[in-house]
Write an enzyme that holds these catalytic residues in place. Structure first.
Site, PDB file in Angstrom:
ATOM      1  N   LYS A   1      15.849  15.727 -63.522  1.00  0.00           N
ATOM      2  CA  LYS A   1      17.030  14.915 -63.846  1.00  0.00           C
ATOM      3  C   LYS A   1      18.098  15.116 -62.765  1.00  0.00           C
ATOM      4  O   LYS A   1      18.287  16.235 -62.279  1.00  0.00           O
ATOM      5  CB  LYS A   1      17.556  15.322 -65.228  1.00  0.00           C
ATOM      6  CG  LYS A   1      18.692  14.457 -65.760  1.00  0.00           C
ATOM      7  CD  LYS A   1      19.103  14.878 -67.166  1.00  0.00           C
ATOM      8  CE  LYS A   1      20.251  14.056 -67.700  1.00  0.00           C
ATOM      9  NZ  LYS A   1      20.633  14.428 -69.083  1.00  0.00           N
TER      10      LYS A   1
ATOM     11  N   SER B   1      21.244  10.683 -72.482  1.00  0.00           N
ATOM     12  CA  SER B   1      21.460  10.388 -71.079  1.00  0.00           C
ATOM     13  C   SER B   1      20.209  10.634 -70.209  1.00  0.00           C
ATOM     14  O   SER B   1      20.139  10.164 -69.095  1.00  0.00           O
ATOM     15  CB  SER B   1      22.602  11.275 -70.562  1.00  0.00           C
ATOM     16  OG  SER B   1      22.227  12.655 -70.596  1.00  0.00           O
TER      17      SER B   1
ATOM     18  N   SER C   1      20.801  14.181 -75.869  1.00  0.00           N
ATOM     19  CA  SER C   1      20.322  13.496 -74.661  1.00  0.00           C
ATOM     20  C   SER C   1      18.908  13.831 -74.221  1.00  0.00           C
ATOM     21  O   SER C   1      18.399  13.245 -73.276  1.00  0.00           O
ATOM     22  CB  SER C   1      21.281  13.756 -73.497  1.00  0.00           C
ATOM     23  OG  SER C   1      22.480  13.068 -73.705  1.00  0.00           O
TER      24      SER C   1
END
Length: 495
Positions: A78, A158, A182
């Site tokens: 990420k 997210s 998330s």
């Protein structure tokens, strides 16, 4: 070649050790899959040279017989994790051009375990969002579609790029972070597994901060066994993070027996929300039946302060964000606005932050600054902290009464279309976190497991919440649920 990317981490590990495949072959297959998946917009900074170098090193290590479980496994990282020499932007324009000179603790541990980095993954800007629509790179797209409808769907947020990449078999696993859901919400939206460990189990050092008392890294994988393998490599005490727990990390994979006889599973009545879709309600009922059939005892419980969780979260998280994001000022690194003649440092701050931050980040920074301001600190921030303590106590009372894990829905719906909530009141988007934020406020481990599909063929997940520091036990309960559900659906390839 493309079949290699469909392997799970455990399957790839076994194939690598038997010499049936090399890490280099596995990595090349993933790199090819990534090149052909531009429509998903999951990978935003590709690192094929680093990947090939790490894969060659992993192959040598496997040959020498000294290979941990993750050795040679290609992963996506990420964009919130700082990776040395590689763009680490947190999906924000304000960090344009930022290439850290250091490696986050979690990625260091993964690379020490022999993992291969394929590249950086899309996400909501500074992890603020539930749909991956606030990214400077544009939207990440869910590989799943509704029936024969070609509407682009959100992969959740997210960690949307991570979820999309794992679900589409572009990588064998990915790192995510979870501040209010998330990891778990995108996992549920894409039919994969995601676990948020206990706060302090994984180091936060080198992860771009959103809300420091809530943020926690975790793995996003194709199944529970893979989550156990990857989580073990990510965990551990880190003296560089003052909130990191100095606790031994057990062998999570060994704990996956699937035997949950005699375990008490709590069902909180407060999670029966008004207006909950019938399909989510039915899935939850099926989950209860599956765990009961596996030998667990189902117990109705009450978590009375649940209704205050979302408002408390949306005071605490923006407050911490406004403090954490104050450092992005255009002085030391990242984007700096072009200044007019006569502009001073105040104008530079104002213009840089106005240009660099997206709308959602600005909204949360302003909310956070407001709730921390002198006249409102007690009315909002202090009150929210007190509510947080009560929410944590609700869980402690349940666990003290003998509950081993709590079963809830993971999300209030299946994945929705990109843009469908953009024009709506932002609060509507925030409601996506209704089942997940309590876990962050209480610092507990939580895992989302895919357990079914809705009438349009989209995946739906259930969430299990565990006792603090008992990720092994939680993973085992999730493993039993996964086996009972037998979820094997994959998205049909359209990209």
């Amino acid at each position: 070649m493309s079949e290699l990317t469909k392997l799970k981490i455990a399957e790839a590990r076994d194939a690598l050790r038997k010499g049936e495949v090399t890490s280099l072959e596995l990595t090349e297959a993933c790199l090819t899959a990534i090149e052909g998946a531009g429509a998903l917009n999951a990978f935003v900074h590709k690192t094929p040279e680093i990947a090939r170098e790490q894969a060659a090193a992993a192959d040598a290590r496997i040959k020498s017989g000294d290979a941990p479980a993750l050795c040679g496994i290609p992963l996506g990282i990420k964009d919130l994790f700082c990776t040395k020499g590689v763009a680490s932007q947190a999906a924000s324009r304000i960090l344009e051009g930022f290439r850290p000179e250091y490696e986050s603790t979690v990625t260091s541990q993964l690379f020490d375990a022999g993992a291969v980095m394929l590249g950086k993954l899309n996400m909501d800007e500074f992890a603020m969002g539930s749909s991956n629509e606030t990214s400077t790179y544009g939207d990440a797209v869910n590989p799943w579609r509704r029936g024969n409808d070609d509407t682009a769907l959100t992969p959740g947020g997210s960690s949307g790029g991570s979820a999309s990449a794992v679900a589409a078999d572009l990588c064998l696993g990915a790192t995510g972070t979870d501040t209010g859901g998330s990891i778990r919400q995108p996992a549920a939206f894409t039919g994969i597994t995601g676990i948020k460990p206990t706060y302090g189990r994984c180091s936060r050092w080198g992860i771009v901060a959103f809300a420091s008392s809530l943020d926690q890294a975790g793995p996003m994988t194709k199944d529970v066994r893979d989550a156990a393998i990857m989580l073990q490599a990510m965990c551990g005490h880190d003296p560089k993070d003052s909130t990191s727990a100095d606790l031994a990390v057990p062998d999570f994979e060994v704990m996956l027996t699937g035997d949950i006889r005699g375990k008490k599973i709590g069902i909180p009545k407060e999670y029966h929300m008004d207006g909950m879709p019938a399909e989510i309600d039915a899935l939850w009922a099926e989950g209860r039946a599956m765990l009961r059939d596996a030998g667990a005892e189902i117990v109705d419980i009450s978590l009375p302060h649940t209704k205050y969780a979302l408002p408390a979260y949306y005071v605490i998280a923006p407050a911490e964000a406004s403090s954490n994001l104050a450092r992005y000022d255009g002085v030391r690194y990242g984007h700096r606005a072009k200044l007019s003649h006569g502009d001073g440092i105040t104008e530079m701050y104002e213009k840089t932050r106005a240009e660099g931050f997206g709308e959602e980040v600005k909204r949360r920074v302003m909310v956070g600054t407001y709730v921390l301001s002198a006249g409102f600190y007690d009315a909002y921030y202090n009150r929210a902290r007190k509510v947080r303590t009560l929410i944590k106590r609700d869980f402690e009372n349940a666990f003290d009464a003998g509950i081993d894990a709590i079963l809830t829905p993971a999300t209030p719906s299946a994945a929705f279309g990109l843009g469908e909530m953009q024009d709506a009141d932002p609060v509507k988007m925030y409601l996506n976190d209704v089942f997940t934020v309590t876990v962050n406020l209480a610092g507990l481990p939580g895992i989302a497991v895919p357990t079914g599909v809705d009438s349009q063929g989209l995946p739906l997940g259930l969430q299990l919440i565990g006792r603090p520091w008992e990720e092994g036990d939680l993973l085992n309960t999730a493993y039993a649920l996964e086996q009972a559900a037998g979820f094997v659906s994959k998205p049909a390839k359209w990209w």
